[in-house]
Design a protein around this motif. Structure first.
Motif, PDB file in Angstrom:
ATOM      1  N   TRP A 161       1.040  -1.174   0.019  1.00 42.62           N
ATOM      2  CA  TRP A 161      -0.033   0.106  -0.073  1.00 42.62           C
ATOM      3  C   TRP A 161       1.045   1.337  -0.130  1.00 42.62           C
ATOM      4  O   TRP A 161       1.801   1.398   0.887  1.00 42.62           O
ATOM      5  N   GLU A 162       0.905   2.055  -1.122  1.00 44.17           N
ATOM      6  CA  GLU A 162       1.860   3.361  -1.088  1.00 44.17           C
ATOM      7  C   GLU A 162       0.978   4.585  -1.483  1.00 44.17           C
ATOM      8  O   GLU A 162      -0.059   4.654  -2.206  1.00 44.17           O
ATOM      9  N   ALA A 163       1.229   5.607  -0.734  1.00 48.52           N
ATOM     10  CA  ALA A 163       0.436   6.769  -0.988  1.00 48.52           C
ATOM     11  C   ALA A 163       1.475   8.073  -0.813  1.00 48.52           C
ATOM     12  O   ALA A 163       2.391   7.855  -0.196  1.00 48.52           O
ATOM     13  N   ARG A 164       1.006   9.177  -1.347  1.00 45.39           N
ATOM     14  CA  ARG A 164       1.850  10.265  -1.259  1.00 45.39           C
ATOM     15  C   ARG A 164       1.158  11.341  -0.705  1.00 45.39           C
ATOM     16  O   ARG A 164       0.182  11.701  -1.093  1.00 45.39           O
ATOM     17  N   ALA A 165       1.789  11.914   0.417  1.00 47.43           N
ATOM     18  CA  ALA A 165       0.963  12.806   1.269  1.00 47.43           C
ATOM     19  C   ALA A 165       0.856  14.023   0.471  1.00 47.43           C
ATOM     20  O   ALA A 165       1.435  14.413  -0.382  1.00 47.43           O
ATOM     21  N   ALA A 166      -0.215  14.820   0.780  1.00 46.45           N
ATOM     22  CA  ALA A 166      -0.355  16.074   0.256  1.00 46.45           C
ATOM     23  C   ALA A 166       0.655  17.047   0.968  1.00 46.45           C
ATOM     24  O   ALA A 166       1.115  16.812   1.809  1.00 46.45           O
ATOM     25  N   GLY A 167       1.000  18.200   0.178  1.00 49.85           N
ATOM     26  CA  GLY A 167       2.036  19.126   0.710  1.00 49.85           C
ATOM     27  C   GLY A 167       2.315  19.547   2.054  1.00 49.85           C
ATOM     28  O   GLY A 167       1.247  19.881   2.663  1.00 49.85           O
ATOM     29  N   GLY A 168       3.312  18.837   2.718  1.00 46.42           N
ATOM     30  CA  GLY A 168       3.621  19.314   4.164  1.00 46.42           C
ATOM     31  C   GLY A 168       2.911  18.408   5.073  1.00 46.42           C
ATOM     32  O   GLY A 168       2.907  18.517   6.082  1.00 46.42           O
ATOM     33  N   ARG A 169       2.210  17.242   4.672  1.00 50.83           N
ATOM     34  CA  ARG A 169       1.240  16.204   5.346  1.00 50.83           C
ATOM     35  C   ARG A 169       1.773  14.956   5.693  1.00 50.83           C
ATOM     36  O   ARG A 169       1.308  14.034   6.150  1.00 50.83           O
ATOM     37  N   GLY A 170       3.122  14.860   5.092  1.00 56.06           N
ATOM     38  CA  GLY A 170       3.926  13.680   5.311  1.00 56.06           C
ATOM     39  C   GLY A 170       3.762  12.921   6.703  1.00 56.06           C
ATOM     40  O   GLY A 170       3.614  11.945   7.139  1.00 56.06           O
ATOM     41  N   ALA A 171       4.071  13.769   7.870  1.00 57.08           N
ATOM     42  CA  ALA A 171       3.913  13.163   9.171  1.00 57.08           C
ATOM     43  C   ALA A 171       2.514  12.950   9.565  1.00 57.08           C
ATOM     44  O   ALA A 171       2.330  11.847  10.308  1.00 57.08           O
ATOM     45  N   ASP A 172       1.657  13.848   8.898  1.00 53.94           N
ATOM     46  CA  ASP A 172       0.101  13.384   9.267  1.00 53.94           C
ATOM     47  C   ASP A 172      -0.295  12.023   8.773  1.00 53.94           C
ATOM     48  O   ASP A 172      -1.026  11.055   9.093  1.00 53.94           O
ATOM     49  N   LEU A 173       0.276  11.762   7.598  1.00 52.48           N
ATOM     50  CA  LEU A 173      -0.161  10.530   6.725  1.00 52.48           C
ATOM     51  C   LEU A 173       0.595   9.490   7.485  1.00 52.48           C
ATOM     52  O   LEU A 173      -0.221   8.275   7.580  1.00 52.48           O
ATOM     53  N   LEU A 174       1.799   9.479   7.891  1.00 49.10           N
ATOM     54  CA  LEU A 174       2.415   8.227   8.590  1.00 49.10           C
ATOM     55  C   LEU A 174       1.649   8.125   9.867  1.00 49.10           C
ATOM     56  O   LEU A 174       1.685   7.058  10.207  1.00 49.10           O
ATOM     57  N   ALA A 175       1.217   8.952  10.681  1.00 52.02           N
ATOM     58  CA  ALA A 175       0.440   8.863  11.824  1.00 52.02           C
ATOM     59  C   ALA A 175      -0.826   8.085  11.589  1.00 52.02           C
ATOM     60  O   ALA A 175      -1.081   7.263  12.199  1.00 52.02           O
TER      61      ALA A 175
END
Length: 85
Positions: free
Chosen positions: A7-21
């Motif tokens: 399962w792979e996703a690309r976070a919206a700008g600046g939301r990488g930590a939020d997607l990981l959480a």
């Protein structure tokens, strides 16, 4: 047989930590043999789960995150383990 779901996703700008959480909080409706979470540049998050099941088995998968967290739909792949020679 061992089946791996990716399962792979690309976070919206600046939301990488939020997607990981978010992905770390997602339960599965079953217990895989193993579950690993990875991150990469461009705020990408990858989750691989391993299952003892036939290739075409119905297996629990992570859901789609909300559109505010990602730039595109999640990419999903299914693989089966092969014996090394």
């Amino acid at each position: 047989m061992t089946v791996a779901l990716m399962w792979e996703a690309r976070a919206a700008g600046g939301r990488g930590a939020d997607l990981l959480a978010w992905v770390r909080e997602q339960p599965l409706a079953g217990e895989p043999l193993r579950r690993e979470t990875f991150r990469a540049p461009q705020d990408r998050v990858l989750v691989i789960t391993w299952w003892d099941a036939p290739y075409d088995a119905q297996l629990p998968e992570l859901p789609e995150p909300g559109p505010e967290l990602v730039t595109r739909a999640v990419h999903r792949w299914r693989f089966e383990a092969v014996a090394d020679h």
